[in-house]
Design a protein around this motif. Structure first.
Motif, PDB file in Angstrom:
ATOM      1  N   ARG A 116      20.973  24.835 -25.895  1.00  0.00           N
ATOM      2  CA  ARG A 116      21.127  25.159 -27.322  1.00  0.00           C
ATOM      3  C   ARG A 116      20.474  24.082 -28.181  1.00  0.00           C
ATOM      4  O   ARG A 116      19.797  24.377 -29.167  1.00  0.00           O
ATOM      5  N   LEU A 117      20.674  22.822 -27.801  1.00  0.00           N
ATOM      6  CA  LEU A 117      20.063  21.723 -28.539  1.00  0.00           C
ATOM      7  C   LEU A 117      18.544  21.722 -28.385  1.00  0.00           C
ATOM      8  O   LEU A 117      17.827  21.256 -29.274  1.00  0.00           O
TER       9      LEU A 117
ATOM     10  N   ASP B  48       9.215  18.490 -22.780  1.00  0.00           N
ATOM     11  CA  ASP B  48      10.327  19.179 -22.128  1.00  0.00           C
ATOM     12  C   ASP B  48      11.548  19.081 -23.043  1.00  0.00           C
ATOM     13  O   ASP B  48      12.366  18.164 -22.935  1.00  0.00           O
ATOM     14  N   TRP B  49      11.656  20.033 -23.966  1.00  0.00           N
ATOM     15  CA  TRP B  49      12.737  20.008 -24.938  1.00  0.00           C
ATOM     16  C   TRP B  49      14.109  19.984 -24.263  1.00  0.00           C
ATOM     17  O   TRP B  49      15.033  19.302 -24.727  1.00  0.00           O
ATOM     18  N   LEU B  50      14.255  20.700 -23.175  1.00  0.00           N
ATOM     19  CA  LEU B  50      15.556  20.759 -22.502  1.00  0.00           C
ATOM     20  C   LEU B  50      15.938  19.394 -21.934  1.00  0.00           C
ATOM     21  O   LEU B  50      17.067  18.924 -22.112  1.00  0.00           O
ATOM     22  N   ARG B  51      15.004  18.745 -21.240  1.00  0.00           N
ATOM     23  CA  ARG B  51      15.298  17.424 -20.679  1.00  0.00           C
ATOM     24  C   ARG B  51      15.543  16.410 -21.794  1.00  0.00           C
ATOM     25  O   ARG B  51      16.426  15.549 -21.699  1.00  0.00           O
TER      26      ARG B  51
ATOM     27  N   ARG C 186      18.346   4.812 -42.493  1.00  0.00           N
ATOM     28  CA  ARG C 186      19.121   5.336 -41.356  1.00  0.00           C
ATOM     29  C   ARG C 186      18.205   6.218 -40.493  1.00  0.00           C
ATOM     30  O   ARG C 186      17.752   7.270 -40.932  1.00  0.00           O
ATOM     31  N   VAL C 187      17.937   5.751 -39.274  1.00  0.00           N
ATOM     32  CA  VAL C 187      16.961   6.413 -38.396  1.00  0.00           C
ATOM     33  C   VAL C 187      17.647   6.892 -37.124  1.00  0.00           C
ATOM     34  O   VAL C 187      18.398   6.135 -36.484  1.00  0.00           O
ATOM     35  N   LEU C 188      17.376   8.133 -36.753  1.00  0.00           N
ATOM     36  CA  LEU C 188      17.792   8.646 -35.445  1.00  0.00           C
ATOM     37  C   LEU C 188      16.554   8.714 -34.566  1.00  0.00           C
ATOM     38  O   LEU C 188      15.587   9.413 -34.895  1.00  0.00           O
ATOM     39  N   LEU C 189      16.566   7.985 -33.470  1.00  0.00           N
ATOM     40  CA  LEU C 189      15.440   7.963 -32.541  1.00  0.00           C
ATOM     41  C   LEU C 189      15.781   8.824 -31.330  1.00  0.00           C
ATOM     42  O   LEU C 189      16.762   8.547 -30.625  1.00  0.00           O
ATOM     43  N   ILE C 190      14.990   9.849 -31.102  1.00  0.00           N
ATOM     44  CA  ILE C 190      15.178  10.740 -29.951  1.00  0.00           C
ATOM     45  C   ILE C 190      14.074  10.438 -28.956  1.00  0.00           C
ATOM     46  O   ILE C 190      12.888  10.586 -29.260  1.00  0.00           O
TER      47      ILE C 190
ATOM     48  N   SER D  72      21.599  12.038 -25.214  1.00  0.00           N
ATOM     49  CA  SER D  72      21.258  13.379 -24.741  1.00  0.00           C
ATOM     50  C   SER D  72      22.507  14.237 -24.545  1.00  0.00           C
ATOM     51  O   SER D  72      23.513  13.783 -23.989  1.00  0.00           O
ATOM     52  N   GLY D  73      22.424  15.490 -25.040  1.00  0.00           N
ATOM     53  CA  GLY D  73      23.521  16.433 -24.865  1.00  0.00           C
ATOM     54  C   GLY D  73      24.547  16.453 -25.984  1.00  0.00           C
ATOM     55  O   GLY D  73      25.481  17.264 -25.956  1.00  0.00           O
ATOM     56  N   THR D  74      24.375  15.567 -26.981  1.00  0.00           N
ATOM     57  CA  THR D  74      25.316  15.519 -28.092  1.00  0.00           C
ATOM     58  C   THR D  74      24.727  16.222 -29.317  1.00  0.00           C
ATOM     59  O   THR D  74      23.512  16.404 -29.407  1.00  0.00           O
ATOM     60  N   PRO D  75      25.575  16.622 -30.278  1.00  0.00           N
ATOM     61  CA  PRO D  75      25.051  17.250 -31.494  1.00  0.00           C
ATOM     62  C   PRO D  75      24.090  16.314 -32.232  1.00  0.00           C
ATOM     63  O   PRO D  75      24.129  15.088 -32.061  1.00  0.00           O
ATOM     64  N   VAL D  76      23.242  16.902 -33.065  1.00  0.00           N
ATOM     65  CA  VAL D  76      22.273  16.132 -33.837  1.00  0.00           C
ATOM     66  C   VAL D  76      22.741  16.143 -35.300  1.00  0.00           C
ATOM     67  O   VAL D  76      22.470  17.098 -36.037  1.00  0.00           O
ATOM     68  N   PRO D  77      23.436  15.098 -35.747  1.00  0.00           N
ATOM     69  CA  PRO D  77      24.002  15.089 -37.101  1.00  0.00           C
ATOM     70  C   PRO D  77      22.955  14.671 -38.132  1.00  0.00           C
ATOM     71  O   PRO D  77      22.958  13.537 -38.622  1.00  0.00           O
ATOM     72  N   THR D  78      22.070  15.566 -38.495  1.00  0.00           N
ATOM     73  CA  THR D  78      20.952  15.213 -39.371  1.00  0.00           C
ATOM     74  C   THR D  78      21.422  14.707 -40.728  1.00  0.00           C
ATOM     75  O   THR D  78      20.723  13.911 -41.372  1.00  0.00           O
TER      76      THR D  78
END
Length: 562
Positions: free
Chosen positions: A489-490, A480-483, A413-417, A450-456
């Motif tokens: 917050r994220l 650019d962590w914000l973008r 199960r991979v989350l790609l950011i 983008s903009g949603t919680p990160v359910p690790t």
């Protein structure tokens, strides 16, 4: 017609032109047959954008430029047919130029090849030479005879958004080895090489598309770096140099310690840098072309039309681009009339333009049919060379927790950011191929919204995948962590304490500056699908990470290594 005393053409018999009697006679006869406007137009390279089918050729026939730079579509046959027609209709053969820089700057109908930074990571000069031969052969097949490469810039200022992946790194030895191999391979294949960006970029972290950049080295330091590189290129017979919108205050202040703002005059409009230093001190006899003449690196220093005149006065033989040809011709004619630009300088430039055409054999061009030429595109041996480059370039910068290799069993199960592939030239961000490539190998991949919680807790692996190669007008490239995350917050959220995490850069190699605690980090240099597949092979342990970093990926930060 020219009615002034004949200009000596003896310099055309010397390197890098090396013209024989027949070619020199062609230059002389061709120059003698040009009217006043035509001789000035030979000093311009006109940009050609849009689908090939939209180009009737009427504008090129009207303008009669010395060269064109084609921004190619994916239809190789349409492009070759268009360029063949333009050559057939031209009174003087055209220089047809392109930026052969690889990766996303590869010709869209030809073999996709690694960019210079990836080749520097492989650090195999035999491969660089072969990739360069492939690029040149395929460019010639469609009608290109001049490339604004290789790049001799030095990746010294890691924040530079305009050098990074376009150059061969930060080590002068490595740059010289690979850039000279590329220039030689191009010219052996019939494509004139053009080294850039004179007098040397990479010690200023800004972009000359947006402002005049400054080479801050002392002349002693400059000689050991850029002086060495350009002297090597000249000794190797490089046919052209691009004079860029870069200042070199140390050279100007040698002659005038109180030069003031003149110390920051761009090289493209500086007689001192272009004629005295490049032609005089370094002895360059080939053609000098300006960088794109309406970049803010020069237009922030002086008005656009005035800059065209100053480029010629400074010693440029050709001017790259014009958004208003009538305006620019009027300015040049006015300068000729009032004596601020001499006829001799125009004649000198014209002879070098025609001399380059003759050196490339354009005066006796015997073209094969386009169908025969295009059959040379994407041959198996070309694909194999490119594939070798992509497979060998990925560089494992660090893996402090022993994450690699990954597998679809342990890391299913991979989350790609990702922010996608960012390129001002190509418009909106392009989706990465990586998610689909991973799915085909058994991974279950979700792309972060983008903009949603990160359910690790829902994942076995988090991958940050960034795709920002070096391209114009970026200003800055940084993480650019914000973008990326879409919420302040994220932007402060970090995943690696809860789930295995890695970052892959398919481009800019310096993101550890903004993420020094990232536990696993890979530099892959290119955004192409081929590189994404190669990186996945390496991450899964199917191939070793072979790349050797051509820059300092830790940006001088000791803590980034841990």
């Amino acid at each position: 017609m020219m009615d002034r005393p004949a200009v000596s053409l003896d310099h055309l018999r010397l390197a890098p032109f090396n013209l024989d009697d027949e070619a020199v006679a062609w230059v002389a006869n061709m120059a003698a047959g040009l009217d006043a406007d035509a001789r000035l137009m030979q000093l311009f390279v006109i940009g050609m954008h849009g689908p090939a089918a939209n180009w009737s050729g009427d504008e090129i026939k009207r303008l009669r430029p010395g060269g064109v730079m084609r921004f190619f579509s994916a239809d190789g046959m349409a492009e070759a047919t268009l360029l063949d027609r333009l050559q057939d209709e031209a009174d003087v053969p055209l220089l047809v130029s392109a930026d052969l820089e690889g990766s996303r700057m590869s010709l869209p109908f030809a073999t996709t090849v690694p960019n210079p930074l990836a080749l520097a990571a492989v650090d195999d000069v035999t491969l660089t030479r072969e990739i360069s031969r492939v690029m040149a052969d395929e460019a010639r097949a469609v009608g290109v005879n001049w490339s604004y490469t290789p790049v001799l810039d030095i990746n010294a200022a890691f924040r530079s958004a305009i050098v990074a992946t376009r150059g061969y790194g930060s080590d002068v030895d490595r740059i010289e080895t690979h850039a000279m191999a590329q220039a030689d391979a191009f010219q052996r294949a019939g494509v004139a090489a053009c080294v850039k960006h004179w007098p040397g970029e990479g010690f200023d972290d800004r972009d000359q598309h947006l402002l005049t950049t400054v080479n801050s080295l002392s002349m002693e330091e400059w000689e050991t770096r850029f002086g060495r590189l350009y002297r090597s290129a000249i000794a190797g017979g490089v046919m052209s140099v691009m004079s860029a919108h870069i200042a070199l205050p140390a050279f100007v202040r040698e002659g005038d310690p109180q030069a003031g703002i003149e110390a920051f005059r761009p090289a493209s409009v500086s007689r001192g840098l272009t004629t005295e230093l490049l032609r005089g001190r370094l002895g360059f006899n080939g053609l000098i072309v300006s960088d794109a003449s309406e970049m803010a690196g020069v237009t922030s220093f002086m008005a656009t039309a005035e800059a065209k005149v100053e480029m010629l006065r400074a010693g440029c033989d050709m001017i790259l681009f014009s958004q208003d040809m009538d305006r620019d011709l009027k300015a040049i004619k006015s300068a000729l009339a009032d004596g601020t630009l001499s006829e001799d300088r125009v004649d000198e430039a014209l002879m070098r333009v025609l001399g380059l055409k003759a050196a490339l054999g354009l005066h006796k061009d015997r073209r094969e049919p386009a169908t025969d030429r295009l059959a040379r595109l994407r041959r198996p041996e070309a694909q194999a060379a490119a594939s070798s480059g992509f497979q060998r370039a990925p560089t494992l910068v660090k893996d402090v927790e022993g994450l690699f290799p990954i597998s679809s069993e342990r890391h299913r199960r991979v989350l790609l950011i990702t922010g996608g592939i960012v390129s001002p030239i190509h418009g909106a961000p392009i989706l990465l191929a990586l998610p689909d490539l991973m799915r085909k190998r058994g991974f279950k991949v979700d792309v972060y919204e983008s903009g949603t919680p990160v359910p690790t807790g829902d994942y076995d692996l988090v991958l940050y995948a960034l795709g920002e190669e070096t391209l114009l007008t970026r200003g800055r490239i940084f993480l650019d962590w914000l973008r990326l995350m879409g919420d302040f917050r994220l932007a402060m959220r970090r995943t690696w304490h809860e789930v295995p995490t890695a970052m892959i850069s398919f481009g800019y190699p310096y993101y550890l500056y903004d993420a020094p605690r990232m536990p696993a980090y890979v530099n892959a240099y290119c955004t192409s699908d081929e590189m994404q597949e190669a990186v996945l092979d390496c991450m899964m342990g199917l191939r070793a990470f072979e790349g050797r970093s051509p820059v300092d990926p830790f940006c001088g930060l000791e803590d980034a290594r841990f």
